[in-house]
Write an enzyme that holds these catalytic residues in place. Structure first.
Site, PDB file in Angstrom:
ATOM      1  N   ARG A 124     -29.194  -1.503 -20.240  1.00 38.90           N
ATOM      2  CA  ARG A 124     -30.192  -2.029 -19.284  1.00 38.90           C
ATOM      3  C   ARG A 124     -30.687  -0.925 -18.361  1.00 38.90           C
ATOM      4  O   ARG A 124     -31.870  -0.845 -18.026  1.00 38.90           O
ATOM      5  CB  ARG A 124     -29.559  -3.143 -18.435  1.00 38.90           C
ATOM      6  CG  ARG A 124     -29.362  -4.434 -19.181  1.00 38.90           C
ATOM      7  CD  ARG A 124     -28.475  -5.389 -18.393  1.00 38.90           C
ATOM      8  NE  ARG A 124     -29.008  -5.699 -17.081  1.00 38.90           N
ATOM      9  CZ  ARG A 124     -28.262  -6.100 -16.034  1.00 38.90           C
ATOM     10  NH1 ARG A 124     -26.965  -6.250 -16.153  1.00 38.90           N
ATOM     11  NH2 ARG A 124     -28.824  -6.354 -14.882  1.00 38.90           N
TER      12      ARG A 124
ATOM     13  N   ASP B 153     -19.993  -6.234 -20.783  1.00 40.53           N
ATOM     14  CA  ASP B 153     -21.006  -6.064 -19.736  1.00 40.53           C
ATOM     15  C   ASP B 153     -21.260  -4.589 -19.492  1.00 40.53           C
ATOM     16  O   ASP B 153     -22.399  -4.160 -19.311  1.00 40.53           O
ATOM     17  CB  ASP B 153     -20.550  -6.740 -18.431  1.00 40.53           C
ATOM     18  CG  ASP B 153     -21.437  -6.319 -17.275  1.00 40.53           C
ATOM     19  OD1 ASP B 153     -22.632  -6.640 -17.319  1.00 40.53           O
ATOM     20  OD2 ASP B 153     -20.954  -5.628 -16.353  1.00 40.53           O
TER      21      ASP B 153
ATOM     22  N   SER C  33     -23.796 -10.525 -15.334  1.00 37.65           N
ATOM     23  CA  SER C  33     -23.039  -9.277 -15.238  1.00 37.65           C
ATOM     24  C   SER C  33     -22.053  -9.338 -14.060  1.00 37.65           C
ATOM     25  O   SER C  33     -20.848  -9.086 -14.206  1.00 37.65           O
ATOM     26  CB  SER C  33     -24.042  -8.120 -15.063  1.00 37.65           C
ATOM     27  OG  SER C  33     -23.416  -6.966 -14.608  1.00 37.65           O
TER      28      SER C  33
ATOM     29  N   HIS D 233     -17.787 -11.429  -2.914  1.00 33.70           N
ATOM     30  CA  HIS D 233     -18.531 -10.393  -3.617  1.00 33.70           C
ATOM     31  C   HIS D 233     -19.773 -10.042  -2.828  1.00 33.70           C
ATOM     32  O   HIS D 233     -20.537 -10.916  -2.445  1.00 33.70           O
ATOM     33  CB  HIS D 233     -18.950 -10.847  -5.023  1.00 33.70           C
ATOM     34  CG  HIS D 233     -19.726  -9.781  -5.730  1.00 33.70           C
ATOM     35  ND1 HIS D 233     -19.119  -8.708  -6.333  1.00 33.70           N
ATOM     36  CD2 HIS D 233     -21.061  -9.573  -5.855  1.00 33.70           C
ATOM     37  CE1 HIS D 233     -20.044  -7.899  -6.819  1.00 33.70           C
ATOM     38  NE2 HIS D 233     -21.230  -8.400  -6.537  1.00 33.70           N
TER      39      HIS D 233
ATOM     40  N   LYS E 272     -17.502 -10.335 -14.033  1.00 32.63           N
ATOM     41  CA  LYS E 272     -16.464  -9.497 -13.419  1.00 32.63           C
ATOM     42  C   LYS E 272     -15.749 -10.239 -12.290  1.00 32.63           C
ATOM     43  O   LYS E 272     -14.548 -10.101 -12.110  1.00 32.63           O
ATOM     44  CB  LYS E 272     -17.096  -8.185 -12.929  1.00 32.63           C
ATOM     45  CG  LYS E 272     -17.521  -7.305 -14.115  1.00 32.63           C
ATOM     46  CD  LYS E 272     -18.312  -6.092 -13.717  1.00 32.63           C
ATOM     47  CE  LYS E 272     -19.737  -6.403 -13.421  1.00 32.63           C
ATOM     48  NZ  LYS E 272     -20.658  -5.300 -13.309  1.00 32.63           N
TER      49      LYS E 272
HETATM   50  N1  URA Z   1     -24.225  -5.051 -10.338  1.00 36.15           N
HETATM   51  C1  URA Z   1     -23.671  -5.442 -11.498  1.00 36.15           C
HETATM   52  O1  URA Z   1     -22.455  -5.434 -11.640  1.00 36.15           O
HETATM   53  N2  URA Z   1     -24.471  -5.841 -12.491  1.00 36.15           N
HETATM   54  C2  URA Z   1     -25.813  -5.874 -12.367  1.00 36.15           C
HETATM   55  O2  URA Z   1     -26.481  -6.262 -13.294  1.00 36.15           O
HETATM   56  C3  URA Z   1     -26.392  -5.454 -11.143  1.00 36.15           C
HETATM   57  C4  URA Z   1     -25.561  -5.048 -10.139  1.00 36.15           C
END
Ligand code: URA
Length: 435
Positions: free
Chosen positions: A168, A161, A183, A82, A187
């Site tokens: 947010r 999320d 977050s 990632h 994923k």
């Molecule tokens: N990328 C994400 O998927 N979530 C975040 O909170 C910030 C960047």
């Protein structure tokens, strides 16, 4: 439970229980906790932080809200990488086939770009015919058959999320470490890989401004991954200037092809090898970092990684002729060369400015549903530390009209800062974190 009590508890710096977090998010999703209460709670988290166990619990809630890939029946170790997002970051296009050629299984649920950092799917879709829209069954079949597949992350990936992130975004609470970590990790965990390497970038074009901030985020994400039984490591990499020389979708595919054919820019190659080596060692395929890097270099030199990339693109509908003859990939109708008004050395090349200019040229999205121009972008010719003569070219802007290029050029040229003395090279990798 009452939302107001949970908000007050966090406001006063106390730890919330898993049940309280579960309740809050599920009631929010059900429309029973309104946006204003969720916003107040997010701001309390932003100001007070969260403990590791709260962060893990929130990740679990996000993860459980959507679909999770089960890769356990696959015959070899499963790996994933990632990146927190950067300008010119095409490492996934190279790293994934390279690791699959090494014998690992690389499945990626990956996104489209938003803002100044590009998305892997957008880059791949600049190859005519390529689709990231596969069924789960086809995805798993490809992983089983060739050890590599990448599909678009759909709406079923951590939908909780998604809702919370949207809030947010408009309440100035994106920049909270535990919220970012939960977050992203919800994923990543949903993708199902056993071994995960994180590329947490710092600097001008990155989510994290400094090495210290990148380290804090990487440590938070690693703790979450470990809690869920995943083998984690992280690299903190420099994003003060773009990675490689190409920024923009088809331009980056061309540069990725160069690296897969054992050429290409040194920084891209260094980062790919460093990230790959973490996964080679983590899975036990290599005994140490040096032998892992050597093995990966062999796979680039022998053409095995390149062959794997061709196989992967073809299996997902892409026409391999475009890869064999990259000049056929989408190419902009108009180009404009930026020329240096100074003699000296490039002291800095602002990744954020280049990323934003590439978006203005059409290479990225400002809004989720905007169309992108696959051919648009910027090819850099001079990067940090390189010598420049007055009148020499600094970069070529690619776009679909001269008017657009002329509009972006004055802003783009401000990305370069010059100095008379040769500047110290900036290291690409500041640190590698392992458990
Ligand atoms: N990328 C994400 O998927 N979530 C975040 O909170 C910030 C960047």
């Amino acid at each position: 439970m009452l939302a107001v009590e949970i908000i007050a508890k966090k406001r006063d710096g106390f730890e919330l229980s898993t049940e309280e977090l579960q309740w809050l998010v599920s009631e929010y999703l059900a429309g029973k906790v309104p946006d204003y209460q969720m916003s107040a709670w997010l701001m309390a988290v932003y100001l007070r932080g969260m403990t590791v166990s709260e962060t893990v619990a929130l990740t679990e809630v996000f993860l459980a809200s959507g679909q999770q890939m089960d890769l356990r029946s696959l015959p070899r170790p499963t790996v994933d990488k990632h990146s927190t997002g950067g300008v010119g970051d095409k490492t996934s296009l190279i790293l994934a086939p390279l690791l699959a050629a090494a014998g690992l299984i690389v499945g990626k649920l990956t996104g489209r770009g938003l803002g100044h950092t590009g998305g892997t799917i957008d880059k791949l879709e600049s190859i005519p015919g390529f689709t990231a829209d596969l069924s789960d069954a086809a995805y798993l079949q490809n992983l089983r058959n060739i050890g590599l597949s990448m599909i678009g992350a759909g709406p079923t990936l951590a939908p909780a999320d998604k809702r919370v992130y949207a809030l947010r975004d408009v309440t100035a609470t994106v920049g909270s470490f535990p919220l970012i970590a939960s977050s992203i990790m919800s994923k990543k965990l949903a993708g199902g890989a056993e071994h995960i390497v994180l590329d947490v970038k710092y600097g001008r074009g990155a989510l994290m401004p400094t090495v210290a901030a990148a380290r804090e985020l990487a440590e938070a994400m690693m703790s979450i991954g470990q809690h869920f039984g995943r083998k984690m490591s992280a690299i903190l990499s420099n994003m003060n200037q773009p990675l490689g020389y190409a920024v923009g979708n088809s331009l980056e595919v061309k540069e990725a092809i160069d690296v897969l054919q054992d050429r290409g820019p040194q920084d891209v190659r260094e980062l790919v090898l460093a990230l790959g080596a973490e996964l080679m060692v983590s899975t036990g395929l290599s005994v140490d970092n040096a032998s892992a890097q050597k093995r990966l270099e062999q796979l680039l030199a022998s053409g095995a990684a390149w062959e794997k990339f061709l196989q992967f693109v073809e299996l997902q509908g892409g026409d391999p002729h475009y890869l064999l003859e990259p000049s056929l990939l989408p190419t902009s109708s108009q180009q404009f060369t930026l020329v240096s008004a100074q003699t000296g050395y490039v002291a800095a090349l602002d990744a954020l400015c280049i990323g934003q200019c590439a978006v203005k040229l059409g290479a990225g999205r400002i809004q989720q549903d905007s169309e992108i121009d696959k051919a648009a972008g910027i090819v850099l010719l001079k990067k940090q530390g390189e010598a420049v003569q007055r009148g020499e070219s600094l970069a070529i802007l690619h776009g679909n009209s001269q008017e657009l290029l002329l509009q972006v050029a004055p802003e783009a040229i401000r990305a370069w800062q010059f100095t008379e003395q040769r500047p110290e090279p900036q290291p690409l990798i500041a640190a590698t974190l392992r458990p």
